[in-house]
Design an enzyme around this catalytic site. Structure first.
Site, PDB file in Angstrom:
ATOM      1  N   GLY A  13      49.622  47.721 -44.222  1.00  0.00           N
ATOM      2  CA  GLY A  13      49.414  47.771 -42.785  1.00  0.00           C
ATOM      3  C   GLY A  13      50.689  47.612 -41.985  1.00  0.00           C
ATOM      4  O   GLY A  13      50.656  47.185 -40.832  1.00  0.00           O
TER       5      GLY A  13
ATOM      6  N   SER B 173      51.812  50.365 -49.635  1.00  0.00           N
ATOM      7  CA  SER B 173      52.474  50.401 -48.338  1.00  0.00           C
ATOM      8  C   SER B 173      53.141  49.053 -48.072  1.00  0.00           C
ATOM      9  O   SER B 173      53.934  48.589 -48.880  1.00  0.00           O
ATOM     10  CB  SER B 173      51.479  50.793 -47.246  1.00  0.00           C
ATOM     11  OG  SER B 173      52.140  51.107 -46.042  1.00  0.00           O
TER      12      SER B 173
END
Length: 583
Positions: free
Chosen positions: A137, A226
């Site tokens: 995120g 990520s």
């Protein structure tokens, strides 16, 4: 509407069919109670998915009040020693404050799930390998809250051969987790990189308590996608100091993890905590919430410092200001988010690039320390950099547009993204990333990163600097390692999660890709080797160690082995100038 209903029905049947392969147990034989020294927690058993799960286990004290912007603190006992009351650990926990929801600062909980652990296995102390997963995120958002089926369930469910236990800890993001600056660094009651310290606290919790859930603290993998992958890189860098201390006899604690997997790890520019960039964020936050020092202020706040004010300000005011800062930074077209890890003097003492250079000088695995990182596995996606570059690089081209026009657009973006590049650097970038070219091995038109357009060119630069090269560098820090490239169109950021994060019909209709890809992940987590429990035929290529100069390619046609030569050349360039551009 009818098509949507049919799809839901098909997926429901798929879930039941996939989970049905596992034998069912008598619920009385399944362990759902975990007794820890600070409290006892009752989880639940899902017959539909054949898993036990605990979704609300606190692992540190709530980071509220004076603990805001502070490293996680020990959790006090949740019960008097004479009380045997069980806490219901099958409820969801709140997000930390972020843009999707108001959130709650009392958010440091974790979830645990895996195949049922029986009372007989507990008596025999039969424990399973553990996978600690950090959510992604961009370090500005995300949550570890588990639903049913939980995240990464396809990895657990791909075969019975890989019986692992998943742990999903929450950690603080945005300003709550990554506020830096001189004031934070100088304050004894505050810490930079609080979000990363939350992750480390979860790893310490695993070492102390995971046996009560059926997990083996001596066989722990960390994994993230990520920014979650960025968290993995941060823990690897931080662990190098622990292993060095242990090797010199200054630290005897066991390693917090033994294997690391980073999926498209987001590793942005890393500045020192008191550098102008993080200091500007601190000053901006102070201004937006009204915490500037005012010598004429006669209120109760007069004379207090700005950090004390930030700790006292309303949580929603802080959340709103953090969100506004993030939005402003996105609008500058620098391809950089506001909040990120910083270099400090305690946890993250050196950049990943510096650790990689040390490894290159000392030999493979030297900088990771003997016994710390036994195995590393990383992935990246072919075109994922394009998710992060501004769309004005991909305009409707005028009829009279020239290659020079495209080159000027590219250079405008490049110097906004990496403003400290010098003229020689820019020239070398031009040679390594020509206006029209292919990525990696150059086999086939689908490998082209640019068709005379600066968008794809910028995307490849960003991909290498922030995602692919950090993934590759991490693999060099392990005793054994593997690298994979996901190239199935569109091969954008998070495209590959389709195969391993949530249940999807393709896991039944395309068993080749599912069994090979999710199976490699499961095998790595269970054994430290993605090939050990290979689920596909011998004719399907497996993974080669990165020392062979090769990567595992995941393509629409299946799997292949590609050369790493092009990527290595570009990553070596970025490594050579890393101190100048804060990589």
């Amino acid at each position: 509407m009818a098509k949507a209903a049919n799809l839901v029905w098909v997926l429901a049947l798929l879930l039941l069919a996939v989970a049905a392969a596992s034998p069912r147990l008598n619920p009385k034989d399944i362990v759902v109670d975990a007794d820890l020294d600070y409290g006892s927690f009752r989880g639940a058993y899902s017959d539909e998915y054949n898993i036990t799960h605990w979704t609300t286990v606190p692992f540190v004290a709530p980071p509220v009040g004076r603990n805001r912007f502070r490293a996680p603190q020990p959790l006090p006992p949740l019960r008097p020693s004479a009380s045997p009351a069980l806490h219901n650990a099958s409820r969801p926990f709140p997000m930390c404050p972020q843009r999707e929801a108001s959130g709650d600062e009392d958010c440091l909980y974790l979830g645990v799930y895996g195949r049922p652990w029986t009372t007989a296995e507990r008596r025999a102390n039969r424990l399973r390998p553990v996978v600690v997963v950090f959510f992604g995120g961009g370090f500005i958002r995300g949550s570890a809250a588990l639903g049913l089926p939980p995240a990464a369930y396809p990895v657990l469910n791909v075969s019975e051969a890989n019986n692992v236990l998943f742990v999903y800890p929450n950690y603080r993001t945005n300003a709550f987790g990554f506020l830096a600056g001189r004031d934070v660094g100088a304050d004894a009651g505050s810490d930079t990189n609080a979000g990363l310290l939350d992750q480390q606290a979860a790893l310490r919790w695993v070492q102390r308590y995971i046996h009560a859930f059926g997990g083996d603290a001596g066989s722990v993998s960390i994994w993230g996608q990520s920014a979650g992958g960025g968290g993995v890189l941060a823990q690897v860098v931080a662990s190098s100091r622990r292993s060095s201390s242990a090797a010199s006899g200054n630290e005897t604690a066991p390693p917090l993890f033994h294997r690391a997997m980073a999926s498209s790890p987001y590793w942005p520019k890393t500045y020192r905590y008191d550098a102008p960039e993080p200091q500007a964020l601190y000053d901006d936050l102070v201004r937006r919430v009204g915490c500037e020092d005012d010598k004429n202020d006669t209120s109760a706040r007069a004379g207090s410092d700005t950090l004390a004010c930030l700790k006292a300000v309303d949580v929603q005011a802080l959340r709103t200001a953090s969100l506004a800062i993030t939005a402003d930074r996105d609008a500058t077209a620098t391809s950089s988010y506001a909040w990120a890890p910083v270099l400090d003097d305690t946890f993250l003492r050196q950049p990943l690039s510096s650790l990689t250079r040390t490894q290159q000088q000392g030999g493979r695995g030297a900088s990771a320390g003997a016994g710390t990182l036994r195995a590393g596995f990383a992935t990246y996606n072919t075109h994922e950099g394009e998710n992060f570059v501004p769309t004005w690089l991909f305009p409707k081209r005028a009829a009279n547009a020239t290659a020079d026009d495209d080159g000027r657009q590219f250079h405008t973006w490049l110097l906004r993204y990496l403003p400290t590049l010098n003229a020689d650097d820019v020239a070398q970038v031009g040679r390594l990333y020509p206006l029209t070219g292919d990525v990696e091995d150059g086999r086939g038109a689908d490998r082209a990163y640019s068709d005379g357009n600066p968008f794809g060119r910028a995307g490849l630069v960003y991909r290498d600097v922030t995602l692919a090269c950090p993934a590759y560098w991490m693999t060099t820090l392990a005793a054994t390692s593997w690298l994979a490239e996901y190239s199935i169109s569109p091969a954008k950021h998070a495209s590959d999660t389709y195969w391993w994060n949530t249940v999807d019909k393709a896991q039944k209709t395309d068993p080749l890709h599912y069994n090979s890809y999710a199976g490699a992940l499961a095998s790595f987590f269970a054994t430290g080797d993605p090939n050990a429990n290979k689920l596909t035929a011998s004719s399907v290529p497996g993974l080669h160690d990165t020392t062979a100069g090769e990567e595992w390619a995941i393509t629409a046609d299946g799997f292949a082995t590609w050369s790493l030569a092009q990527l290595q050349t570009r990553c070596d360039f970025w490594l050579s100038i890393a101190p100048r551009v804060s990589i």
